[in-house]
Design a protein around this motif. Structure first.
Motif, PDB file in Angstrom:
ATOM      1  N   TYR A  33       0.853  -1.187   0.000  1.00  0.00           N
ATOM      2  CA  TYR A  33       0.000   0.000   0.000  1.00  0.00           C
ATOM      3  C   TYR A  33       0.887   1.235   0.000  1.00  0.00           C
ATOM      4  O   TYR A  33       1.945   1.250   0.623  1.00  0.00           O
ATOM      5  N   PHE A  35       0.864   5.576   0.491  1.00  0.00           N
ATOM      6  CA  PHE A  35       0.105   6.631   1.163  1.00  0.00           C
ATOM      7  C   PHE A  35       0.758   7.986   0.909  1.00  0.00           C
ATOM      8  O   PHE A  35       1.967   8.076   0.666  1.00  0.00           O
ATOM      9  N   TYR A  37       0.713  11.702   3.139  1.00  0.00           N
ATOM     10  CA  TYR A  37       0.303  12.436   4.324  1.00  0.00           C
ATOM     11  C   TYR A  37       0.761  13.884   4.187  1.00  0.00           C
ATOM     12  O   TYR A  37       1.801  14.170   3.591  1.00  0.00           O
ATOM     13  N   LEU A  45       0.215  14.568  11.345  1.00  0.00           N
ATOM     14  CA  LEU A  45       0.200  14.105   9.958  1.00  0.00           C
ATOM     15  C   LEU A  45      -1.242  13.819   9.563  1.00  0.00           C
ATOM     16  O   LEU A  45      -1.935  13.046  10.220  1.00  0.00           O
ATOM     17  N   PHE A  47      -3.802  12.231   6.964  1.00  0.00           N
ATOM     18  CA  PHE A  47      -3.894  11.222   5.920  1.00  0.00           C
ATOM     19  C   PHE A  47      -4.589  11.814   4.696  1.00  0.00           C
ATOM     20  O   PHE A  47      -5.653  12.429   4.807  1.00  0.00           O
ATOM     21  N   ARG A  50      -4.741   6.494   0.258  1.00  0.00           N
ATOM     22  CA  ARG A  50      -4.150   5.154   0.290  1.00  0.00           C
ATOM     23  C   ARG A  50      -4.404   4.493  -1.049  1.00  0.00           C
ATOM     24  O   ARG A  50      -5.485   4.621  -1.623  1.00  0.00           O
ATOM     25  N   HIS A  95       3.532   0.686   2.929  1.00  0.00           N
ATOM     26  CA  HIS A  95       3.294  -0.445   3.827  1.00  0.00           C
ATOM     27  C   HIS A  95       3.361  -1.705   2.996  1.00  0.00           C
ATOM     28  O   HIS A  95       2.620  -1.860   2.024  1.00  0.00           O
ATOM     29  N   GLY A  98       4.163  -8.382   6.153  1.00  0.00           N
ATOM     30  CA  GLY A  98       3.205  -8.669   7.210  1.00  0.00           C
ATOM     31  C   GLY A  98       3.483  -7.963   8.511  1.00  0.00           C
ATOM     32  O   GLY A  98       3.591  -8.581   9.560  1.00  0.00           O
ATOM     33  N   ASN A 100       2.789  -4.247  10.953  1.00  0.00           N
ATOM     34  CA  ASN A 100       2.125  -2.953  11.122  1.00  0.00           C
ATOM     35  C   ASN A 100       3.197  -1.879  11.068  1.00  0.00           C
ATOM     36  O   ASN A 100       3.622  -1.354  12.078  1.00  0.00           O
ATOM     37  N   LYS A 101       3.655  -1.569   9.882  1.00  0.00           N
ATOM     38  CA  LYS A 101       4.801  -0.664   9.777  1.00  0.00           C
ATOM     39  C   LYS A 101       4.701   0.166   8.514  1.00  0.00           C
ATOM     40  O   LYS A 101       4.580  -0.363   7.412  1.00  0.00           O
ATOM     41  N   LEU A 102       4.736   1.461   8.675  1.00  0.00           N
ATOM     42  CA  LEU A 102       4.787   2.377   7.541  1.00  0.00           C
ATOM     43  C   LEU A 102       6.216   2.866   7.376  1.00  0.00           C
ATOM     44  O   LEU A 102       6.834   3.313   8.337  1.00  0.00           O
ATOM     45  N   PHE A 104       8.358   5.714   5.793  1.00  0.00           N
ATOM     46  CA  PHE A 104       8.152   7.070   5.291  1.00  0.00           C
ATOM     47  C   PHE A 104       9.337   7.544   4.470  1.00  0.00           C
ATOM     48  O   PHE A 104      10.489   7.202   4.757  1.00  0.00           O
ATOM     49  N   GLY A 105       9.050   8.371   3.473  1.00  0.00           N
ATOM     50  CA  GLY A 105      10.101   9.124   2.812  1.00  0.00           C
ATOM     51  C   GLY A 105      10.530  10.284   3.702  1.00  0.00           C
ATOM     52  O   GLY A 105       9.957  10.513   4.777  1.00  0.00           O
TER      53      GLY A 105
ATOM     54  N   TYR B  33       1.128   3.205  17.660  1.00  0.00           N
ATOM     55  CA  TYR B  33       2.530   3.393  17.282  1.00  0.00           C
ATOM     56  C   TYR B  33       3.125   4.631  17.963  1.00  0.00           C
ATOM     57  O   TYR B  33       2.414   5.615  18.192  1.00  0.00           O
ATOM     58  N   TYR B  35       6.239   7.236  16.925  1.00  0.00           N
ATOM     59  CA  TYR B  35       7.238   7.664  15.963  1.00  0.00           C
ATOM     60  C   TYR B  35       8.022   8.827  16.557  1.00  0.00           C
ATOM     61  O   TYR B  35       7.493   9.640  17.309  1.00  0.00           O
ATOM     62  N   LEU B  45      10.134   4.922  13.163  1.00  0.00           N
ATOM     63  CA  LEU B  45       9.226   4.112  13.957  1.00  0.00           C
ATOM     64  C   LEU B  45       9.963   3.602  15.190  1.00  0.00           C
ATOM     65  O   LEU B  45      11.046   3.029  15.076  1.00  0.00           O
ATOM     66  N   TRP B  97      -2.772  -4.758  10.526  1.00  0.00           N
ATOM     67  CA  TRP B  97      -2.606  -4.933   9.087  1.00  0.00           C
ATOM     68  C   TRP B  97      -3.388  -6.129   8.556  1.00  0.00           C
ATOM     69  O   TRP B  97      -3.821  -6.147   7.395  1.00  0.00           O
ATOM     70  N   PHE B 106      -2.727  10.074  12.915  1.00  0.00           N
ATOM     71  CA  PHE B 106      -1.733  10.610  13.832  1.00  0.00           C
ATOM     72  C   PHE B 106      -2.305  11.652  14.775  1.00  0.00           C
ATOM     73  O   PHE B 106      -3.236  12.398  14.419  1.00  0.00           O
TER      74      PHE B 106
END
Lengths: 114, 115
Positions: A33, A35, A37, A45, A47, A50, A95, A98, A100-102, A104-105, B33, B35, B45, B97, B106
């Motif tokens: 996925y 995204f 933001y 942030l 959203f 997606r 994302h 498996g 739960n982690k995004l 980011f750039g 989370y 961050y 993270l 997920w 956020f």
């Protein structure tokens, strides 16, 4: 490896100009996925969109549009007729896998001047 | 109240102090989370809790200690911090997920200054 690259650190435009923010991603997963933001000066942030890896249709929401191209691993964001309120830092995120982690750039700081 | 709320918004603490950051979400999410956002660095993270169980700890120093008593609340306990820990600490929540819809929402962050 998973990675998101936003090569543009800062962009400055005058109101009513169109501006495109670039995002290039890396992942070995076939399902992922993407995204976008927005981070205004207040800090949170917000959203924006997606996109999943199986849907390459471009999307338009008002003055915002997104161009997803799997062939070039890019997910670019265009603001049409920019406004001062668009001034913010914009982050692209990925994302995949498996977890739960995004990922980011580094973000692109957009300044829109009157 | 809706969304993700963080308190305090600003915190100044000495290196010998102990303080806690609080995050609360009213979105019915089951993953939360922490961050860290430092100047001129990408969002890092720190911790992930899913279904109240810590599932990720990205090599964060032990002077940062998370706590997730239930799916709506998340804390970050701080002690003996260093000046380089000064940053914006952002809390986020999402669905796990495995349930799809992985967009995270956020809070406004806590601006931490260590003196």
């Amino acid at each position: 490896a998973q990675k998101v690259t936003q090569a543009q650190t800062e962009i400055s435009v005058v109101e009513k100009e169109d501006v495109t923010l670039d995002c290039v991603y890396e992942t070995r997963d076939t399902t992922y996925y993407l995204f976008w933001y927005k981070q205004p000066p207040s800090g949170e942030l917000v959203f924006l969109i997606r996109r999943n890896s199986f849907d390459e249709q471009n999307e338009i929401s008002g003055r915002y549009s997104w161009n997803f191209q799997k062939s070039t691993s890019s997910f670019n964001f265009t603001i049409t007729a920019s406004q001062v309120v668009d001034s913010a830092v914009y982050f692209c995120a990925l994302h995949s896998g498996g977890y739960n982690k995004l990922i980011f750039g580094a973000g692109t700081r957009l300044a829109v001047h009157p | 109240e809706t969304g993700v709320t963080q308190t305090p918004r600003h915190l100044v603490m000495g290196m010998t102090n102990k303080k806690s950051l609080k995050c609360e979400q009213h979105l019915g999410h089951n993953a939360m989370y922490w961050y860290k956002q430092s100047a001129k660095k990408p969002l890092e993270l720190m911790f992930v809790y899913s279904l109240e169980e810590r599932v990720e700890n990205n090599s964060v120093p032990s002077r940062f200690s998370p706590e997730c008593p239930n799916s709506s609340h998340l804390f970050l306990h701080l002690h003996t911090l260093q000046p380089e820990d000064s940053a914006l600490y952002l809390c986020a929540s999402s669905q796990d997920w495995r349930q799809g819809h992985t967009e995270a929402f956020f809070g406004q962050g806590t601006r931490l200054t260590v003196v």
